[in-house]
Scaffold this motif. Structure first.
Motif, PDB file in Angstrom:
ATOM      1  N   PRO A 109       0.818  -1.221   0.000  1.00 37.18           N
ATOM      2  CA  PRO A 109       0.000   0.000   0.000  1.00 37.18           C
ATOM      3  C   PRO A 109       0.847   1.264   0.000  1.00 37.18           C
ATOM      4  CG  PRO A 109      -0.888  -1.603   1.538  1.00 37.18           C
ATOM      5  CD  PRO A 109       0.434  -2.153   1.072  1.00 37.18           C
ATOM      6  N   SER A 110       0.250   2.356  -0.461  1.00 37.00           N
ATOM      7  CA  SER A 110       0.967   3.615  -0.646  1.00 37.00           C
ATOM      8  C   SER A 110       1.568   4.144   0.661  1.00 37.00           C
ATOM      9  CB  SER A 110       0.027   4.666  -1.224  1.00 37.00           C
ATOM     10  OG  SER A 110      -0.462   4.267  -2.483  1.00 37.00           O
ATOM     11  N   HIS A 111       2.501   5.103   0.506  1.00 43.53           N
ATOM     12  CA  HIS A 111       3.227   5.664   1.644  1.00 43.53           C
ATOM     13  C   HIS A 111       2.311   6.355   2.651  1.00 43.53           C
ATOM     14  CE1 HIS A 111       2.813   9.091  -1.124  1.00 43.53           C
ATOM     15  NE2 HIS A 111       2.884   9.841  -0.050  1.00 43.53           N
ATOM     16  N   TRP A 112       1.129   6.797   2.190  1.00 43.45           N
ATOM     17  CA  TRP A 112       0.218   7.482   3.113  1.00 43.45           C
ATOM     18  C   TRP A 112      -0.506   6.508   4.046  1.00 43.45           C
ATOM     19  CZ3 TRP A 112      -4.552   5.534   2.688  1.00 43.45           C
ATOM     20  CH2 TRP A 112      -4.980   5.060   1.442  1.00 43.45           C
ATOM     21  N   GLU A 118      -1.336   9.491  14.488  1.00 45.53           N
ATOM     22  CA  GLU A 118      -2.076  10.125  15.576  1.00 45.53           C
ATOM     23  C   GLU A 118      -3.409  10.685  15.093  1.00 45.53           C
ATOM     24  OE1 GLU A 118       1.225  11.800  18.628  1.00 45.53           O
ATOM     25  OE2 GLU A 118       1.176  12.824  16.678  1.00 45.53           O
ATOM     26  N   SER A 119      -3.608  10.699  13.779  1.00 48.88           N
ATOM     27  CA  SER A 119      -4.853  11.189  13.187  1.00 48.88           C
ATOM     28  C   SER A 119      -5.842  10.042  13.021  1.00 48.88           C
ATOM     29  CB  SER A 119      -4.567  11.823  11.822  1.00 48.88           C
ATOM     30  OG  SER A 119      -5.749  11.947  11.058  1.00 48.88           O
ATOM     31  N   THR A 120      -7.003  10.167  13.632  1.00 46.23           N
ATOM     32  CA  THR A 120      -8.031   9.129  13.523  1.00 46.23           C
ATOM     33  C   THR A 120      -8.437   8.927  12.075  1.00 46.23           C
ATOM     34  OG1 THR A 120      -8.877   9.641  15.724  1.00 46.23           O
ATOM     35  CG2 THR A 120     -10.346   8.442  14.248  1.00 46.23           C
ATOM     36  N   ASP A 121      -8.564  10.029  11.330  1.00 47.09           N
ATOM     37  CA  ASP A 121      -8.951   9.938   9.928  1.00 47.09           C
ATOM     38  C   ASP A 121      -7.921   9.163   9.116  1.00 47.09           C
ATOM     39  OD1 ASP A 121     -10.615  10.814   7.573  1.00 47.09           O
ATOM     40  OD2 ASP A 121      -8.734  11.809   7.047  1.00 47.09           O
ATOM     41  N   THR A 122      -6.631   9.439   9.350  1.00 52.92           N
ATOM     42  CA  THR A 122      -5.576   8.733   8.624  1.00 52.92           C
ATOM     43  C   THR A 122      -5.589   7.253   8.953  1.00 52.92           C
ATOM     44  OG1 THR A 122      -4.172  10.693   8.532  1.00 52.92           O
ATOM     45  CG2 THR A 122      -3.084   8.570   8.265  1.00 52.92           C
ATOM     46  N   VAL A 123      -5.773   6.916  10.214  1.00 53.96           N
ATOM     47  CA  VAL A 123      -5.832   5.513  10.611  1.00 53.96           C
ATOM     48  C   VAL A 123      -7.020   4.822   9.946  1.00 53.96           C
ATOM     49  CG1 VAL A 123      -6.184   3.906  12.531  1.00 53.96           C
ATOM     50  CG2 VAL A 123      -4.632   5.842  12.790  1.00 53.96           C
ATOM     51  N   VAL A 152       3.557  -3.110   4.777  1.00 46.91           N
ATOM     52  CA  VAL A 152       3.389  -1.721   5.209  1.00 46.91           C
ATOM     53  C   VAL A 152       4.629  -1.252   5.968  1.00 46.91           C
ATOM     54  CG1 VAL A 152       0.878  -1.934   5.379  1.00 46.91           C
ATOM     55  CG2 VAL A 152       2.292  -2.319   7.420  1.00 46.91           C
ATOM     56  N   HIS A 153       4.748   0.053   6.105  1.00 52.27           N
ATOM     57  CA  HIS A 153       5.721   0.682   6.995  1.00 52.27           C
ATOM     58  C   HIS A 153       4.967   1.312   8.165  1.00 52.27           C
ATOM     59  CE1 HIS A 153       9.319   0.763   4.290  1.00 52.27           C
ATOM     60  NE2 HIS A 153       8.382   0.693   3.345  1.00 52.27           N
ATOM     61  N   ILE A 154       5.614   1.408   9.326  1.00 53.16           N
ATOM     62  CA  ILE A 154       5.072   2.297  10.350  1.00 53.16           C
ATOM     63  C   ILE A 154       5.297   3.731   9.890  1.00 53.16           C
ATOM     64  CG2 ILE A 154       5.222   3.083  12.734  1.00 53.16           C
ATOM     65  CD1 ILE A 154       5.881   0.300  13.591  1.00 53.16           C
ATOM     66  N   GLY A 155       6.512   4.017   9.400  1.00 57.10           N
ATOM     67  CA  GLY A 155       6.742   5.230   8.630  1.00 57.10           C
ATOM     68  C   GLY A 155       6.887   6.539   9.392  1.00 57.10           C
TER      69      GLY A 155
END
Length: 297
Positions: A109-112, A118-123, A152-155
């Motif tokens: 999956p992509s880098h994003w 820490e963002s609920t939306d990103t998670v 995946v990365h934790i990144g």
């Protein structure tokens, strides 16, 4: 076995082009919607089969598929596609080809995609992404195993690695089986980020997911471990599954002195014999399948 990622340059120049990464912009989605997504998805699966068959014909048994296999999948369920039965049939053919010939197919999956954000939306969007990849692998009929990994990365570390690792592990524990059973996590290419040893201790030991050893990335986050030592740590997390590792060479090593240290070269000179003997190696280079064919023998 050796593999390569996403685009097959040879088939991309085919008439018509063969590729499994057809996508569309937001404007096109808003205009053409699920009908266009269905059309592109069918073409992507048709060409995935062609790529897999080409790989097989050339002795290539490891392939990383594009993460745009099903465009805009966040907006619909697979069964809502008007041509779902055709797509499911194509996917079954791809999966049968993979399993019948001992091939491996993975995703990255992509880098994003940041499950520890820490963002609920990103998670939420990241979880949705890995779940979709799991659905595609289910559609292919492939076992729920890291043999068919979602890498995946934790990144990031967000200023507190322990807290970040804890968030990551909690999200992983709550993933549905189609995603959790296939998830693998890779070391990063920055000194401040995640090394193999940190991933083993703070993630793999906690939630029992494998660590993908990236050879080039290790040079940035070695933590005093040699390449072989770090690989050995990662290998143990794979259990009975043969590990996948990533191998690339820096562009600077091949004369591009203006390139960032992390940038991959067009081709690689050779993969260490010990790495090939103990893992299935994904070649990460701009040359794609051409790079692999150069060093295959």
């Amino acid at each position: 076995m050796l593999g390569y990622a996403a685009m097959n340059r040879t088939l991309r120049e085919h008439d018509p082009p063969r590729r499994c990464n057809r996508d569309m912009r937001k404007k096109t989605w808003q205009r053409d919607g699920i009908e266009r997504a269905a059309e592109l998805t069918e073409q992507n699966f048709e060409d995935l089969y062609a790529i897999l068959q080409w790989n097989l014909d050339h002795g290539i048994y490891l392939y990383r598929c594009s993460s745009t296999l099903v465009p805009w999948n966040s907006q619909f369920e697979l069964r809502e596609l008007p041509n779902y039965e055709r797509i499911a049939s194509l996917a079954e053919s791809c999966g049968d080809l993979i399993e019948a010939n001992g091939m491996r197919l993975t995703f990255h999956p992509s880098h994003w995609c940041k499950l520890a954000s820490e963002s609920t939306d990103t998670v939420e969007r990241s979880v949705e992404s890995v779940e979709h990849h799991g659905r595609w692998l289910d559609l292919l009929g492939l076992p729920r195993s890291p043999r068919y990994g979602i890498n995946v990365h934790i990144g990031a570390h967000y200023g507190d690695k322990a807290a970040t690792a804890d968030r990551f592990c909690k999200v992983v524990d709550n993933l549905p089986p189609r995603a959790r059973a296939r998830l693998v996590v890779e070391n990063d290419d920055k000194e401040s980020l995640w090394s193999v040893s940190e991933l083993v201790e703070e993630v793999a030991d906690e939630v029992q997911i494998p660590v993908t050893f990236d050879y080039h990335h290790h040079s940035f986050s070695a933590r005093e471990h040699s390449y072989r030592e770090a690989f050995a740590l990662a290998r143990e997390t794979w259990g009975d599954v043969r590990p996948v590792t990533h191998y690339s060479e820096p562009a600077r090593l091949h004369g591009d002195f203006d390139a960032r240290p992390q940038e991959h070269a067009e081709h690689v000179a050779a993969v260490p014999a010990w790495l090939r003997a103990e893992s299935d190696v994904m070649i990460e280079s701009h040359g794609k399948e051409e790079s692999l064919l150069r060093i295959q023998t």
